[in-house]
Design a protein around this motif. Structure first.
Motif, PDB file in Angstrom:
ATOM      1  N   TYR A   1     -52.088 -68.690  37.031  1.00 20.38           N
ATOM      2  CA  TYR A   1     -51.397 -69.971  37.141  1.00 20.38           C
ATOM      3  C   TYR A   1     -51.823 -70.927  36.028  1.00 20.38           C
ATOM      4  CZ  TYR A   1     -50.832 -68.031  41.825  1.00 20.38           C
ATOM      5  OH  TYR A   1     -50.555 -67.188  42.878  1.00 20.38           O
ATOM      6  N   SER A   2     -50.921 -71.842  35.691  1.00 18.48           N
ATOM      7  CA  SER A   2     -51.255 -72.929  34.772  1.00 18.48           C
ATOM      8  C   SER A   2     -52.038 -73.992  35.540  1.00 18.48           C
ATOM      9  CB  SER A   2     -49.980 -73.538  34.190  1.00 18.48           C
ATOM     10  OG  SER A   2     -49.219 -74.167  35.232  1.00 18.48           O
ATOM     11  N   ASN A   3     -52.491 -75.011  34.838  1.00 20.31           N
ATOM     12  CA  ASN A   3     -53.266 -76.079  35.483  1.00 20.31           C
ATOM     13  C   ASN A   3     -52.473 -76.828  36.543  1.00 20.31           C
ATOM     14  OD1 ASN A   3     -55.542 -75.526  33.980  1.00 20.31           O
ATOM     15  ND2 ASN A   3     -55.010 -76.961  32.339  1.00 20.31           N
ATOM     16  N   ASN A   4     -51.139 -76.833  36.406  1.00 26.44           N
ATOM     17  CA  ASN A   4     -50.318 -77.528  37.413  1.00 26.44           C
ATOM     18  C   ASN A   4     -49.786 -76.583  38.487  1.00 26.44           C
ATOM     19  OD1 ASN A   4     -48.381 -76.124  36.051  1.00 26.44           O
ATOM     20  ND2 ASN A   4     -47.212 -77.904  35.332  1.00 26.44           N
ATOM     21  N   GLY A   5     -50.336 -75.356  38.535  1.00 29.46           N
ATOM     22  CA  GLY A   5     -49.994 -74.432  39.613  1.00 29.46           C
ATOM     23  C   GLY A   5     -48.792 -73.556  39.362  1.00 29.46           C
ATOM     24  N   LYS A   6     -48.206 -73.616  38.187  1.00 32.61           N
ATOM     25  CA  LYS A   6     -47.041 -72.787  37.873  1.00 32.61           C
ATOM     26  C   LYS A   6     -47.500 -71.362  37.538  1.00 32.61           C
ATOM     27  CE  LYS A   6     -43.271 -72.387  34.482  1.00 32.61           C
ATOM     28  NZ  LYS A   6     -42.228 -72.079  35.480  1.00 32.61           N
ATOM     29  N   ILE A   7     -46.772 -70.365  38.049  1.00 28.60           N
ATOM     30  CA  ILE A   7     -47.106 -68.979  37.750  1.00 28.60           C
ATOM     31  C   ILE A   7     -46.822 -68.705  36.269  1.00 28.60           C
ATOM     32  CG2 ILE A   7     -46.697 -66.549  38.309  1.00 28.60           C
ATOM     33  CD1 ILE A   7     -45.522 -67.506  40.996  1.00 28.60           C
ATOM     34  N   VAL A   8     -47.818 -68.192  35.566  1.00 29.51           N
ATOM     35  CA  VAL A   8     -47.646 -67.913  34.133  1.00 29.51           C
ATOM     36  C   VAL A   8     -47.911 -66.453  33.793  1.00 29.51           C
ATOM     37  CG1 VAL A   8     -48.119 -70.276  33.397  1.00 29.51           C
ATOM     38  CG2 VAL A   8     -50.021 -68.652  33.659  1.00 29.51           C
ATOM     39  N   GLY A   9     -48.268 -65.640  34.782  1.00 31.58           N
ATOM     40  CA  GLY A   9     -48.504 -64.231  34.488  1.00 31.58           C
ATOM     41  C   GLY A   9     -48.729 -63.431  35.751  1.00 31.58           C
ATOM     42  N   MET A  10     -48.483 -62.125  35.665  1.00 33.25           N
ATOM     43  CA  MET A  10     -48.721 -61.231  36.791  1.00 33.25           C
ATOM     44  C   MET A  10     -49.146 -59.870  36.271  1.00 33.25           C
ATOM     45  SD  MET A  10     -46.124 -59.987  39.818  1.00 33.25           S
ATOM     46  CE  MET A  10     -46.018 -58.228  39.495  1.00 33.25           C
ATOM     47  N   LYS A  11     -50.079 -59.243  36.942  1.00 29.80           N
ATOM     48  CA  LYS A  11     -50.506 -57.895  36.619  1.00 29.80           C
ATOM     49  C   LYS A  11     -50.338 -57.010  37.848  1.00 29.80           C
ATOM     50  CE  LYS A  11     -52.208 -58.766  32.425  1.00 29.80           C
ATOM     51  NZ  LYS A  11     -51.640 -58.221  31.180  1.00 29.80           N
ATOM     52  N   ILE A  12     -49.981 -55.769  37.596  1.00 33.14           N
ATOM     53  CA  ILE A  12     -49.822 -54.779  38.659  1.00 33.14           C
ATOM     54  C   ILE A  12     -51.016 -53.834  38.609  1.00 33.14           C
ATOM     55  CG2 ILE A  12     -48.318 -52.986  39.610  1.00 33.14           C
ATOM     56  CD1 ILE A  12     -46.017 -54.274  37.969  1.00 33.14           C
ATOM     57  N   VAL A  13     -51.533 -53.457  39.785  1.00 34.18           N
ATOM     58  CA  VAL A  13     -52.679 -52.550  39.845  1.00 34.18           C
ATOM     59  C   VAL A  13     -52.386 -51.400  40.808  1.00 34.18           C
ATOM     60  CG1 VAL A  13     -54.334 -54.370  39.272  1.00 34.18           C
ATOM     61  CG2 VAL A  13     -53.797 -53.931  41.673  1.00 34.18           C
ATOM     62  N   ASP A  14     -53.314 -50.428  40.830  1.00 33.69           N
ATOM     63  CA  ASP A  14     -53.264 -49.272  41.747  1.00 33.69           C
ATOM     64  C   ASP A  14     -52.049 -48.384  41.500  1.00 33.69           C
ATOM     65  OD1 ASP A  14     -55.624 -50.022  42.825  1.00 33.69           O
ATOM     66  OD2 ASP A  14     -54.872 -50.523  44.812  1.00 33.69           O
ATOM     67  N   PHE A  15     -52.177 -47.523  40.517  1.00 37.29           N
ATOM     68  CA  PHE A  15     -51.069 -46.647  40.119  1.00 37.29           C
ATOM     69  C   PHE A  15     -51.283 -45.200  40.553  1.00 37.29           C
ATOM     70  CE2 PHE A  15     -50.752 -50.296  37.360  1.00 37.29           C
ATOM     71  CZ  PHE A  15     -49.395 -50.510  37.276  1.00 37.29           C
ATOM     72  N   GLN A  16     -52.075 -44.981  41.595  1.00 38.90           N
ATOM     73  CA  GLN A  16     -52.417 -43.607  41.956  1.00 38.90           C
ATOM     74  C   GLN A  16     -51.323 -42.876  42.727  1.00 38.90           C
ATOM     75  OE1 GLN A  16     -53.886 -46.364  43.127  1.00 38.90           O
ATOM     76  NE2 GLN A  16     -54.634 -46.131  45.213  1.00 38.90           N
ATOM     77  N   LEU A  17     -50.311 -43.592  43.217  1.00 36.03           N
ATOM     78  CA  LEU A  17     -49.253 -42.941  44.009  1.00 36.03           C
ATOM     79  C   LEU A  17     -47.915 -42.892  43.274  1.00 36.03           C
ATOM     80  CD1 LEU A  17     -49.958 -44.478  47.545  1.00 36.03           C
ATOM     81  CD2 LEU A  17     -50.749 -42.294  46.615  1.00 36.03           C
TER      82      LEU A  17
END
Length: 419
Positions: free
Chosen positions: A277-293
């Motif tokens: 998130y940015s300082n004002n709470g806006k979403i600025v990025g996302m990461k995906i995890v756990d690729f075993q399935l």
């Protein structure tokens, strides 16, 4: 910002991961040395059953230069039952292959398509190395490990699995999921031979006999829970018809429409994505995890499971069709940015496939509610789960039952149960 919220191990307690140095030498420097500063178990009981997740801070020393690295080290669970349940030898092999081969290939496709550095779609954490066992062979042992950057230290966090995600987070997640699926489709279309040689080998099924038995037990448990609910009783016949339909489709194994097949995460829900998130709470990025399935299948399957498992009730009730449209639009836009002709991806065909896929996701949705809505603090530690009874005991409570009923009623509302 510190990542250490849980109690640190005692000073004389050694890091369970041996020879971290050799793993980091894969990607940083062949001459480095490592000094472990501090470490902890990163996830609470009930947040992850398939692996031990360690947060590790290390000093990396190379050519008289010293730098601190904030790492996450993923290791197999200590429970023999969970090793069998999650088929850890295969899932660790798959996830290491993903980070070593598939993720770089998807990034290279974007570069080859003319993306500049600021345009690159980087959906996964940075990979520092991985191994199947301590001695660097393909033989799996308890020292199998995957070492990644610590996303928490970089300001990423997960949403609350029990509360569910609001519309803003769901929209962001839908867009990122569509990009992942579109990149894989684009790779297959533009590099068909390399797709078969590089991507497909990492998409073998990880299901074991122990896992399938546990899944069936969890589905039966969910159905028994539904049968006790007055609001669910009018639809129980359709529940059984849907489960029978899923079994029939699984046994028939009809050829897929390869045009829509892509890299499917297969476990895309709240806990497997992290937002920044940015300082004002806006979403600025996302990461995906756990690729075993991950598997080679229809992307709509990821989408359906994500929508039903991860969104708040009101978002499912009021915004589901808009989110599906957003997925399709982003999927098409991403293909176009990769200079792929999208005439073979009409909306009508997408809608038809999504409707066909939806009943097939019903078992996973009702099964996984036992994990996703498990009351916080009641789940056993992964090291104490020795049999299926201990694992199956996690799904109970009013929050779980309310969500389970809502899953059923949502499938009814959108016409996603088998007739």
């Amino acid at each position: 910002m510190t990542m250490f919220k849980r109690k640190m191990p005692e000073l004389n307690e050694l890091l369970p991961l041996e020879d971290l140095e050799s793993i980091l030498r894969e990607t940083i420097s062949s001459t480095l040395t490592v000094q472990v500063k501090e470490w902890k178990h990163l996830t609470d009981p009930g947040e992850n059953f398939g692996s031990l997740i360690l947060a590790v801070n290390v000093d990396v020393i190379d050519n008289l230069k010293q730098e601190i690295y904030h790492l996450v080290c993923k290791m197999p669970p200590k429970s023999d039952y969970l090793l069998d349940l999650f088929n850890s030898p295969i899932t660790f092999k798959k996830e290491i292959y993903f980070y070593k081969q598939i993720a770089p290939a998807f990034l290279q496709l974007q570069i080859n398509s003319g993306f500049n550095e600021n345009e690159l779609i980087k959906l996964v954490p940075h990979f520092y190395g991985g191994r199947m066992g301590l001695h660097g062979t393909e033989k799996f042992d308890s020292q199998a490990s995957i070492v990644l950057e610590n996303l928490q230290y970089l300001g990423y966090s997960t949403q609350d699995r029990i509360v569910g995600m609001d519309l803003e987070h769901m929209e962001y997640g839908v867009r990122e999921l569509a990009k992942l699926h579109a990149i894989a489709c684009g790779y297959r279309i533009k590099n068909p031979k390399d797709f078969e040689e590089t991507i497909v080998p990492g998409l073998e099924s990880a299901h074991s006999e122990v896992a399938m038995k546990c899944v069936l037990e969890m589905i039966r448990k969910a159905v028994e829970n539904l049968k006790k609910m007055d609001a669910a009783k009018p639809y129980i016949d359709k529940v059984f018809k849907t489960l029978d339909y899923c079994e029939k489709v699984e046994n028939e194994k009809k050829p897929l429409n390869k045009n829509w097949c892509t890299f499917v995460h297969s476990d895309f829900w709240v806990n497997n994505m992290m937002f920044r998130y940015s300082n004002n709470g806006k979403i600025v990025g996302m990461k995906i995890v756990d690729f075993q399935l991950s598997q080679y299948d229809y992307g709509m399957k990821d989408l359906i499971f994500f929508l039903i498992s991860s969104a708040k009730k009101d978002v499912i009730d009021e915004n589901l069709n808009d989110l599906i449209s957003l997925y399709y639009e982003t999927f098409i836009e991403t293909l176009q940015s990769l200079k792929v002709d999208t005439k073979d991806f009409p909306k009508e065909e997408f809608d038809a496939l999504l409707k066909a896929c939806a009943p097939l996701k019903f078992p996973q949705c009702i099964m996984m509610m036992q994990v996703i809505k498990a009351t916080r603090g009641t789940a056993p530690d992964v090291n104490s789960i020795k049999n299926k009874e201990a694992f199956l005991n996690i799904g109970k409570g009013q929050i779980y039952e309310d969500k389970l009923l809502h899953v059923l009623l949502s499938f009814v509302k959108y016409g996603w149960l088998a007739e």
